[in-house]
Design a protein around this motif. Sequence first.
Motif, PDB file in Angstrom:
ATOM      1  N   VAL B  33       0.848  -1.197   0.000  1.00  0.00           N
ATOM      2  CA  VAL B  33       0.000   0.000   0.000  1.00  0.00           C
ATOM      3  C   VAL B  33       0.881   1.243   0.000  1.00  0.00           C
ATOM      4  CG1 VAL B  33      -1.754   1.285   1.256  1.00  0.00           C
ATOM      5  CG2 VAL B  33      -1.876  -1.183   1.182  1.00  0.00           C
ATOM      6  N   GLY B  34       1.961   1.202   0.811  1.00  0.00           N
ATOM      7  CA  GLY B  34       2.890   2.328   0.834  1.00  0.00           C
ATOM      8  C   GLY B  34       3.534   2.545  -0.526  1.00  0.00           C
ATOM      9  N   PHE B  35       3.883   1.438  -1.207  1.00  0.00           N
ATOM     10  CA  PHE B  35       4.514   1.552  -2.522  1.00  0.00           C
ATOM     11  C   PHE B  35       3.570   2.202  -3.532  1.00  0.00           C
ATOM     12  CE2 PHE B  35       7.243   0.512  -5.953  1.00  0.00           C
ATOM     13  CZ  PHE B  35       6.449   0.091  -6.994  1.00  0.00           C
ATOM     14  N   VAL B  36       2.287   1.808  -3.510  1.00  0.00           N
ATOM     15  CA  VAL B  36       1.318   2.389  -4.443  1.00  0.00           C
ATOM     16  C   VAL B  36       1.131   3.873  -4.133  1.00  0.00           C
ATOM     17  CG1 VAL B  36      -1.102   2.375  -5.097  1.00  0.00           C
ATOM     18  CG2 VAL B  36       0.139   0.248  -4.968  1.00  0.00           C
ATOM     19  N   ALA B  37       1.075   4.215  -2.830  1.00  0.00           N
ATOM     20  CA  ALA B  37       0.958   5.631  -2.457  1.00  0.00           C
ATOM     21  C   ALA B  37       2.173   6.407  -2.954  1.00  0.00           C
ATOM     22  CB  ALA B  37       0.814   5.759  -0.940  1.00  0.00           C
ATOM     23  N   PHE B  38       3.351   5.794  -2.835  1.00  0.00           N
ATOM     24  CA  PHE B  38       4.583   6.411  -3.324  1.00  0.00           C
ATOM     25  C   PHE B  38       4.488   6.678  -4.819  1.00  0.00           C
ATOM     26  CE2 PHE B  38       8.994   7.300  -3.680  1.00  0.00           C
ATOM     27  CZ  PHE B  38       9.467   6.616  -4.781  1.00  0.00           C
ATOM     28  N   GLY B  39       3.941   5.693  -5.562  1.00  0.00           N
ATOM     29  CA  GLY B  39       3.802   5.861  -7.000  1.00  0.00           C
ATOM     30  C   GLY B  39       2.863   7.006  -7.356  1.00  0.00           C
TER      31      GLY B  39
END
Lengths: 95, 315, 97
Positions: B33-39
């Motif tokens: 979820v953090g990675f998608v938010a980062f993207g």
Amino acid sequence: MADFLLAAAAVVLALVALGLVRVARGPEEADRIMAAQLLGTGGIAVLLLLAQAVAMPGVVDVALVLGLLAAFISVAFAKAAGHRVADDPARAGRE
Amino acid sequence: MSLAFALDAILGLAVLAVAAWTIVARDAFAAIVGFVAFGLLLALVWVRLAAPDVALTEAAIGSGVTGGLLVAACSHLRGDAAAAGIEQPRAILRLAAAVACVVVTAGLAAIVLLLPDPAPTLAPQAAAQLAQTGLGNPVTAVLMAYRAIDTLLEVVVLLLALVGIWSLAPDRFWGGRPGLRQHEDPNGMLVFLARLLPPLGVLVGIHLFWVGAVAPGGEFQGATVLAAMWLLAMMAGLVDAPPIDRRWLRLALVAGPAVFLAIGLAGFAVAGAFLAYPPDHAKLLIVIIETPVTLSIAATLGLLVAGPPERAPPG
Amino acid sequence: MRLVLDALTIAAVSAGAFFFLAGTVGLLRFPDALSRLHALTKADNLGLGLIVFGLLFQAEGPLTALKLIGVWLLALLAGAVVTQLIALAARPDGPPA
């Protein structure tokens, strides 16, 4: 007007970025997905405001793609989270 | 402090904070979820850097499809926490990785900050030759005319990645359908969304592909939107993933790279070099290449996220 | 005329930002996953809706305005369904008895 829209974009961005704290704190998967969803909607708002404040072609298209892909990824997250809750014996069957 | 600087500062801080948290997060799902938010935040950064084409690609592929891939992988791991735990790298390895990342970042920052003003660039030459390609978007001109070889290699790499993922299947499943059969309530919310959204998404995908000639967009972004809509329908159980030994599927996957390669080789005969276009027909050839490539990339990305076959082929 | 349009934009966008504030505060401070979800939907619908409404007055032509409304409708549809799915993931056995 461009200044006001830029300021509004900064405010909305700061708010949804703050909301990302919920991704870190949880405690459930649903909380993390929610915060990412808020970021998606806030991101769309920021992009639409920027599209008007700074004349750049194609930014509204970026907002459109953001909306579509945010929907897709949220569905994927919700399905995966549902499986996780069902598999975890400590949490399935609660309530 | 100007408003633009304040906006960029908030964005920069948020990106760094989310990235740092994603690295140290313990739970795989939370980290994804953090990675998608980062993207998503990164897509905003690209817009602030006046690169809407890259922002489109980041939001679509970097965040959306890669996120889907990671979630699928995480789901496969969920029963196997012990096996996943064994793979924790030792502290010395993590330290080495951190040092390497810092050195690379410092190097990149130094290069960018120490560039002379005005920085050396080929942008004026690229813009000057734009009329010859018949395109209005310099990014598309770079991707499909000046550096078409890179795009051809990218398309082939995607195909090879798909073959790699398929090779993860046990022998008895080879030729079968990816993933397990999805069972969703036919009157439920997900099926409702999967009926309503894909037609709109397909329109947006085709629009992005077509408008890429003159505005931010192009075949990669359009194809990713198409793939995401196909995956949505698959997740809702409206369509089942096709068996990977089907001829039409394999044809769809290779049509793009094959046409690209054929036109590239024809460039030897017609214009004197690999992937050279005769000046009057450049735009036409680019469209002829882009159309099957969009289809192939959409099919490839969809199957990449769908994963290796998990069901035995019938018969 | 310009002044009236600008005033409307400022009012609507400010109201939209306020709903985003409400949504973020709710997300961070409410005690329970479902109540946080409730706060989220306010930001999704009204926050984005009011901002789009305000931007309509600044749009250069009907095509841009239609595109803006289209983006909002997409976010509305996706948000409505996704919040239901998230709620299902949070409470797979339905509401507490």
